[in-house]
Write a protein that holds these residues in place. Structure first.
Motif, short mmCIF file in Angstrom:
data_model
loop_
_atom_site.label_atom_id
_atom_site.label_comp_id
_atom_site.label_asym_id
_atom_site.label_seq_id
_atom_site.Cartn_x
_atom_site.Cartn_y
_atom_site.Cartn_z
N ILE A 1 2.11 -13.42 -10.08
CA ILE A 1 1.50 -12.11 -9.91
C ILE A 1 2.58 -11.06 -10.15
CG2 ILE A 1 0.24 -10.57 -8.38
CD1 ILE A 1 0.35 -14.30 -7.63
N ASP A 2 2.26 -10.09 -11.01
CA ASP A 2 3.22 -9.06 -11.42
C ASP A 2 2.89 -7.74 -10.73
OD1 ASP A 2 4.11 -11.07 -13.05
OD2 ASP A 2 3.22 -10.23 -14.88
N PHE A 3 3.92 -7.12 -10.16
CA PHE A 3 3.75 -5.87 -9.42
C PHE A 3 4.62 -4.77 -10.02
CE2 PHE A 3 2.88 -9.32 -6.49
CZ PHE A 3 1.76 -8.89 -5.79
N LEU A 4 4.20 -3.53 -9.78
CA LEU A 4 4.98 -2.36 -10.13
C LEU A 4 5.30 -1.61 -8.85
CD1 LEU A 4 2.87 -1.11 -13.19
CD2 LEU A 4 4.81 -2.70 -13.20
N LEU B 1 1.51 -9.86 -0.56
CA LEU B 1 0.44 -9.41 -1.47
C LEU B 1 0.16 -10.44 -2.56
CD1 LEU B 1 1.39 -5.64 -1.88
CD2 LEU B 1 -0.58 -6.57 -0.65
N ALA B 2 1.20 -11.16 -3.00
CA ALA B 2 1.01 -12.19 -4.01
C ALA B 2 0.08 -13.29 -3.49
CB ALA B 2 2.36 -12.77 -4.43
N VAL B 3 0.30 -13.71 -2.25
CA VAL B 3 -0.57 -14.73 -1.65
C VAL B 3 -1.99 -14.21 -1.52
CG1 VAL B 3 -1.01 -16.04 0.46
CG2 VAL B 3 1.32 -15.90 -0.45
N ARG B 4 -2.13 -12.93 -1.15
CA ARG B 4 -3.46 -12.35 -1.01
C ARG B 4 -4.17 -12.27 -2.36
NH1 ARG B 4 -4.41 -6.37 1.30
NH2 ARG B 4 -2.84 -7.08 2.80
N ALA B 5 -3.45 -11.86 -3.39
CA ALA B 5 -4.04 -11.76 -4.73
C ALA B 5 -4.45 -13.14 -5.25
CB ALA B 5 -3.06 -11.10 -5.69
N PHE B 6 -3.60 -14.13 -5.03
CA PHE B 6 -3.87 -15.52 -5.42
C PHE B 6 -5.18 -15.99 -4.80
CE2 PHE B 6 -3.27 -20.13 -4.94
CZ PHE B 6 -2.66 -20.51 -6.13
N ILE C 1 3.53 -0.10 -3.85
CA ILE C 1 3.43 -1.36 -4.59
C ILE C 1 2.05 -1.47 -5.21
CG2 ILE C 1 3.60 -3.87 -4.45
CD1 ILE C 1 5.28 -3.51 -1.91
N TYR C 2 2.01 -1.66 -6.52
CA TYR C 2 0.75 -1.81 -7.24
C TYR C 2 0.73 -3.18 -7.92
CZ TYR C 2 1.08 3.29 -6.87
OH TYR C 2 1.24 4.58 -6.42
N VAL C 3 -0.37 -3.90 -7.79
CA VAL C 3 -0.49 -5.15 -8.53
C VAL C 3 -0.85 -4.80 -9.97
CG1 VAL C 3 -2.93 -5.51 -7.93
CG2 VAL C 3 -1.49 -7.46 -8.58
N ASN C 4 -0.16 -5.43 -10.92
CA ASN C 4 -0.39 -5.15 -12.33
C ASN C 4 -1.33 -6.19 -12.93
OD1 ASN C 4 -0.08 -3.89 -14.86
ND2 ASN C 4 1.58 -5.29 -15.41
N GLU C 5 -1.00 -7.47 -12.80
CA GLU C 5 -1.86 -8.53 -13.32
C GLU C 5 -1.48 -9.85 -12.71
OE1 GLU C 5 -1.24 -8.33 -17.52
OE2 GLU C 5 0.52 -9.62 -17.46
N GLY D 1 -8.31 -4.99 -1.17
CA GLY D 1 -7.46 -3.98 -0.53
C GLY D 1 -6.05 -3.93 -1.07
N ILE D 2 -5.86 -4.36 -2.32
CA ILE D 2 -4.55 -4.33 -2.95
C ILE D 2 -4.53 -3.18 -3.95
CG2 ILE D 2 -2.83 -5.64 -4.24
CD1 ILE D 2 -4.30 -8.19 -3.38
N ASP D 3 -3.53 -2.34 -3.87
CA ASP D 3 -3.47 -1.14 -4.71
C ASP D 3 -3.28 -1.49 -6.18
OD1 ASP D 3 -3.77 0.54 -2.55
OD2 ASP D 3 -1.62 0.84 -2.26
N VAL D 4 -4.01 -0.79 -7.04
CA VAL D 4 -3.83 -0.86 -8.49
C VAL D 4 -3.68 0.57 -9.00
CG1 VAL D 4 -5.21 -2.95 -8.69
CG2 VAL D 4 -6.31 -0.73 -9.01
N LEU D 5 -3.09 0.72 -10.18
CA LEU D 5 -2.95 2.04 -10.78
C LEU D 5 -4.31 2.51 -11.30
CD1 LEU D 5 0.39 1.49 -12.69
CD2 LEU D 5 0.02 3.08 -10.80
N PRO D 6 -4.51 3.84 -11.38
CA PRO D 6 -5.76 4.36 -11.93
C PRO D 6 -6.00 3.81 -13.33
CG PRO D 6 -4.49 6.12 -10.90
CD PRO D 6 -3.59 4.92 -10.93
#
Length: 334
Positions: A268-271, A252-257, A277-281, A113-118
């Motif tokens: 964790i890198d975000f834009l 979101l960083a904790v969730r992505a981890f 807020i989009y997670v990048n990598e 459920g974390i947003d990413v770019l298309p």
């Protein structure tokens, strides 16, 4: 990589995959010119020792991993260390592999459920089969500008921005020099990059301060990342964002981890654009082990201690599991 018992032993893995050690490897200057006068060493499955030829040099209590790229950050080295029974810092085999792979990490983030770019993945086979169809699909689904990346690589190697068909064609050809799968994403303009690290394992994790790269236009190149004093001259800590955005990024960083299954430390890198807020990598072995982001809470020595503690806990849990199955009775008629 560092092997340690009564002392720390520096091990350098060169571009050909050869392992070297020397007393002089305590200094970065001893290895940065890539000319070695040390000894070639190796490890052996089933044994937690560092070898030179057939002689044991030292028992490895834990390996401190400080490397980037294929065969070091992507789960390959982690799997070898597990076969040798050596605890190691950072994420395990699966999380390392997923974190290195931009396509699969994005799918994991989406599932969490974390947003990413298309984005659109393209394989070498489909691209070579019908280049025109692939380019048409990308322009229709993503539109310009696009950012083109090798799927399984890091440090901004092979990455290009494309603003038109000609640039897109060239960017894809460059990316395919590094990987058989290429990831093409919608590129944002006028955005803010914000990074956040997470430290720990299981439920005992903490988020670091946020950081903001400054003084660049589209993305940090390899030279930007690894030349000069990056932390002091090109990063702002904490990031210049609202308190709400800052707190949300740490969450979101904790969730992505957790979604990727990381342990130890990861960045964790975000834009951020227009409040979105989009997670990048995710970087499972971040540069300098993300030390600068944790300076408010601990010094570098304490950070290393925490990483080794996590490594030993994971090894203890692994050793507590059954790995060999012996049936109680033979299966008749099979």
């Amino acid at each position: 990589m560092s092997a340690c018992r009564d002392k720390n032993t520096g091990v350098y893995i060169d571009g050909d995959g050869v392992w070297w050690t020397s007393d002089g490897f305590d200094s970065v200057n001893a290895v940065k010119n890539k000319k070695f006068s040390g000894r070639r060493v190796h490890i052996r499955p089933g044994e937690p020792y560092l070898y030179c030829k057939n002689k044991r040099l030292t028992k490895i209590d834990a390996a401190l991993l400080c490397m980037h790229g294929v065969l070091g950050e992507d789960g390959a080295l982690q799997g070898l260390l597990e076969m040798c029974g050596i605890p190691y810092t950072g994420s395990g085999v699966l999380a390392s592999a997923v974190g290195m792979n931009k396509l699969y990490s994005k799918r994991i983030f989406e599932g969490a459920g974390i947003d990413v770019l298309p984005y659109e993945p393209i394989s070498r086979a489909e691209y070579e089969s019908d280049t025109h169809a692939v380019l048409k699909r990308l322009t229709e689904k993503l539109g310009y500008p696009m950012i083109v990346k090798p799927c399984n690589l890091g440090s901004s190697i092979g990455i290009s921005i494309a603003d038109d068909n000609n640039a897109l064609y060239k960017a894809i050809r460059v990316a395919f020099e590094w990987d058989d799968t290429v990831l093409v994403e919608k590129a944002l303009t006028d955005f803010t990059e914000v990074n956040c690290a997470v430290l720990g394992d299981g439920d005992g994790v903490i988020a670091s301060e946020t950081e903001q790269p400054v003084g660049w236009k589209s993305f940090l190149t390899f030279k930007d990342k690894y030349s000069g004093d990056v932390k002091s001259s090109r990063h702002k800590i904490p990031a210049d964002v609202s308190a709400e955005i800052n707190d949300r990024i740490q969450e979101l960083a904790v969730r992505a981890f957790g979604a990727v299954g990381c342990s130890g430390v990861a960045r964790i890198d975000f834009l951020v654009k227009d409040g979105n807020i989009y997670v990048n990598e995710i970087n499972t072995i971040p540069g300098s082990l993300a030390n600068a982001l944790f300076r408010k809470d601990m010094d570098f020595s304490r950070l290393i201690d925490r990483l080794i503690e996590c490594a030993k806990r994971r090894k203890e849990k692994f050793d507590g599991l059954k790995r060999v199955y012996t049936p109680l009775e033979p299966i008749i008629g099979k």
